[in-house]
Design a protein around this motif. Sequence first.
Motif, short mmCIF file in Angstrom:
data_model
loop_
_atom_site.label_atom_id
_atom_site.label_comp_id
_atom_site.label_asym_id
_atom_site.label_seq_id
_atom_site.Cartn_x
_atom_site.Cartn_y
_atom_site.Cartn_z
N HIS A 276 0.85 -1.19 0.00
CA HIS A 276 0.00 0.00 0.00
C HIS A 276 0.89 1.24 0.00
O HIS A 276 1.57 1.52 0.98
CB HIS A 276 -0.89 -0.04 1.25
CG HIS A 276 -1.98 0.96 1.24
ND1 HIS A 276 -2.48 1.54 2.37
CD2 HIS A 276 -2.70 1.49 0.22
CE1 HIS A 276 -3.45 2.38 2.06
NE2 HIS A 276 -3.60 2.36 0.76
N ASP A 280 -4.83 5.21 4.13
CA ASP A 280 -6.25 5.47 3.93
C ASP A 280 -6.83 6.06 5.20
O ASP A 280 -6.68 5.48 6.28
CB ASP A 280 -7.00 4.16 3.61
CG ASP A 280 -6.64 3.61 2.24
OD1 ASP A 280 -6.06 4.37 1.43
OD2 ASP A 280 -6.92 2.42 2.00
N HIS A 357 -7.44 8.33 0.10
CA HIS A 357 -6.11 7.71 -0.01
C HIS A 357 -5.14 8.86 -0.13
O HIS A 357 -5.26 9.71 -1.02
CB HIS A 357 -6.03 6.80 -1.24
CG HIS A 357 -4.63 6.33 -1.52
ND1 HIS A 357 -4.16 5.12 -1.07
CD2 HIS A 357 -3.61 6.92 -2.18
CE1 HIS A 357 -2.88 4.99 -1.45
NE2 HIS A 357 -2.53 6.07 -2.13
ZN LIG Z 1 -5.22 3.56 -0.19
#
Ligand SMILES: [Zn+2]
Length: 414
Positions: A276, A280, A357
């Motif tokens: 990732h 988030d 994000h």
């Molecule tokens: Zn993300």
Amino acid sequence: MNWGKDILLAFIFLLIATFCLISLMGINPKPPVEFKLDSEKPSNPWIIETIPDGGSIFSVLANLNLPLKEVGLLAFNFGDYIDVSTIQPGDTLKILLSEDKQHIAKMMFVQEPITRHHFTVSGDSLIYNLEALPVTKIKRILEGRLEDTLDASLLAMGFAPQDKQIINNSLETEINFARDARNGDFFRVFVEECIFEGKTLPGRKIFYVQYSGKRTGTCELFRYEDAEENSVLNGLYTKEGKSCHSNGVGFPLSVIHLVSPFGKRIDPFYGTWAYHQGVDYRARYGTPVYAVANGKVTKAGYNSGFGNEICLKHPSGLLTQYAHLSSMSVRKGQSVKKGQIIGRVGATGRATGAHLHFGLIKGKKYINPANLKMVGTEKLNTTQMERFKTQQQTLLKNMENLQHPQAVAASTKK
Ligand SMILES: [Zn+2]
């Protein structure tokens, strides 16, 4: 026909006879003794893991070689129940497998020994239960004199690393320790502690910090608390309302709730391990998204997986990325100011729900936004300042009461 009936009767008779014989001989297929032995030596069926330094719940799950279907379910939904930024090294993860060892039946996450998050896997969904053990909260004033470094002095007083860091970093914005600090300088900290089974838990709430020295003069810092819980503004400020974490980079949202951290995780769409490249933050659909610093819009448009995406280039060379937006209010090439609303939270692109994000690129490399110190505001505004002044008065009064407990007791008796 009668033949079969006779055989059946004979068979039943034989069964009864055998049973009676076994009972008479005292042969019990499951004697109670065995049960006793079982309870005396319980084999622990739970897999128990501790979150290591620099590790996350995701890295722990990844290293255990567990059934991927449930790992995906747990990893993906975990952030809905637990603010992952509160996870500390030393927290414990317990996993119980099904009898055939093919599935995860339960997971328990124990935070700061007192908070227990229970997850039960039920088919394709999770059942969540929170269990919080009772703690005693006390307010204390801790005082000391500098010996070598503030860090060492605070450590000697029993401050946990994260608490020490807050005090150190905040004071460093006001005091040049390398130049002006001297052994014997005085410091005072007003905190709220949670006590569990006679032990102080890490994560003390720091209300007030004072540092006094011959060369440093006296520096006082006060905690400001915004009307909104978990506001990015909450923290230590000087008497005049200047933030103690000012380095020019702000937060992209006014309340930060991290649901998926940077690094290895289960891809919510493919159920496989993936990296990732950002974090988030959960937020309601339509929540304003702010530019974290002054800069120029280098991208504002649709970008498949990221949905509506904005990229900003900042004078420091830092690039910031904001994805899955429901709307965008800036165009490519436009200049933006820090704190300006550039768009709103959404779920465009590859997103299972409304969230932001947020990515950070430094020197062509994605870096973990958690490693960048961000500040809610450099200075409190007029309304916030009014609130802060009242909070300062209350804080000082509370400290005064703590230092003269007898006087308080006498006045309440009357
Ligand atoms: Zn993300």
